[in-house]
Design a protein around this motif. Structure first.
Motif, PDB file in Angstrom:
ATOM      1  N   PHE A 182       0.849  -1.181   0.000  1.00 22.67           N
ATOM      2  CA  PHE A 182       0.000   0.000   0.000  1.00 22.67           C
ATOM      3  C   PHE A 182       0.895   1.244   0.000  1.00 22.67           C
ATOM      4  N   GLU A 184       0.643   5.185   0.122  1.00 25.31           N
ATOM      5  CA  GLU A 184      -0.304   6.262   0.419  1.00 25.31           C
ATOM      6  C   GLU A 184       0.400   7.612   0.370  1.00 25.31           C
ATOM      7  N   ILE A 231      -8.809   7.267  -0.370  1.00 29.49           N
ATOM      8  CA  ILE A 231      -9.198   6.567   0.858  1.00 29.49           C
ATOM      9  C   ILE A 231      -9.576   7.513   1.989  1.00 29.49           C
ATOM     10  N   VAL A 239      -6.103  11.912   0.455  1.00 25.88           N
ATOM     11  CA  VAL A 239      -5.159  10.800   0.583  1.00 25.88           C
ATOM     12  C   VAL A 239      -5.453   9.756  -0.486  1.00 25.88           C
ATOM     13  N   ARG A 241      -4.304   6.061  -2.271  1.00 28.33           N
ATOM     14  CA  ARG A 241      -3.607   4.796  -1.986  1.00 28.33           C
ATOM     15  C   ARG A 241      -3.474   4.008  -3.276  1.00 28.33           C
ATOM     16  N   TYR A 243      -2.307   0.395  -4.932  1.00 24.51           N
ATOM     17  CA  TYR A 243      -2.127  -1.024  -4.603  1.00 24.51           C
ATOM     18  C   TYR A 243      -1.132  -1.608  -5.603  1.00 24.51           C
ATOM     19  N   LYS A 256       8.756   0.376  -2.677  1.00 26.94           N
ATOM     20  CA  LYS A 256       7.996   1.432  -2.002  1.00 26.94           C
ATOM     21  C   LYS A 256       8.887   2.626  -1.684  1.00 26.94           C
TER      22      LYS A 256
END
Length: 287
Positions: A182, A184, A231, A239, A241, A243, A256
């Motif tokens: 995830f 974000e 989200i 915000v 997100r 995937y 990430k």
């Protein structure tokens, strides 16, 4: 047992020796059979856990010792001439046994927990696990007493099995090593959500650790390999997100970290604002 004692009391020395021999032989055969079946079970478990089966020799030896003690107790209790001697020996050893049992309580708890790990296999050597909130890394060794974990700092964390049994275990590789990470990021309310989502998708797909985890049906439906959703509508940001899939947790972590940098640089170039707290200070002057 009392009936057997009465019968042996009336028999001669030869029959008593025969009884002792039969009990000893029966105990020996029972020990061999139990060790044989335990060896087969432990070898299969050791293969699945990828550990050395000799780590569990202690367990087989402990079972043989318990059978030996049981045989001795039956012989001493059944023959009247030996019963009084056996009671005296047990009485003198009672205090020592109590002290030893209290001292080895924690060790015994670790052994039982190690047996449960062998049977239920919540993790294996080589798995990437997280135990509780602090300890995580690759499992290097599993023994009856403890489990050795190599953390990302290349340090070995040795955790007693009884502690592991009471904690929540997060296993990232027990059946399927791939992981959905995830990512974000918050953008300002004045920035374009569509543009920010597109940048996050393009940067994710261009990373070498990215993995397309879509099913054939999702590919036919033209679903994007990187799903981006709003989200939260926070106080000062929207915000988003993303995937993003990777082959394993290690690749996902590196990807990430890299994406935070590349997405921030793309946002700066294309005018997508990442908000940060602002504070207005009013200075009141004395009149």
């Amino acid at each position: 047992m009392e009936t057997l004692e009465i019968i042996l009391k009336d028999l001669g020395l030869g029959y008593k020796l025969l009884f002792i021999t039969c009990v000893a032989v029966a105990g020996f055969i029972a020990s061999k059979l139990i060790r044989f079946f335990m060896t087969r079970v432990l070898k299969k478990s050791a293969t699945k856990l990828n550990v050395d089966p000799t780590n569990y020799n202690f367990l087989k030896n402990a079972v043989s010792f318990l059978i030996f003690i049981t045989v001795v107790i039956i012989i001493f209790y059944s023959i009247p001439e030996l019963k009084s001697v056996g009671i005296s020996l047990l009485a003198s050893a009672g205090i020592f046994a109590a002290i030893l049992g209290f001292a080895s309580q924690q060790a015994f708890s670790n052994i039982i927990s190690g047996i449960f790990i062998v049977i239920f296999k919540p993790f294996r050597v080589g798995d990437y696990i997280k135990i509780g909130d602090l300890n995580f890394g690759n499992v290097e060794d599993i023994t009856l007493r403890h489990t050795v974990i190599r953390n990302p700092e290349n340090r070995r964390v040795i955790i007693p099995n009884s502690v592991i049994s009471s904690e929540t275990i997060l296993n990232s590789t027990i059946s399927d090593p791939k992981i959905c990470s995830f990512l974000e990021i918050g953008i300002s309310y004045s920035s374009s959500i569509d543009l920010a989502s597109l940048i996050m998708q393009e940067e994710a797909m261009s990373h070498p650790n990215f993995m397309d985890n879509r099913t054939e049906e999702e590919i036919k439906d033209n679903l994007h390999p990187v799903c981006v959703r709003v989200i939260q509508l926070a106080d000062s940001s929207v915000v988003l997100r993303a995937y993003i899939w990777a082959e394993n947790s290690g690749n996902a972590f590196v990807m990430k970290c890299d994406l935070f940098k590349s997405i921030k640089e793309r946002f700066d170039r294309e005018g997508v604002e990442i908000p940060f707290p602002h504070r207005t200070v009013y200075v009141k002057q004395n009149q």
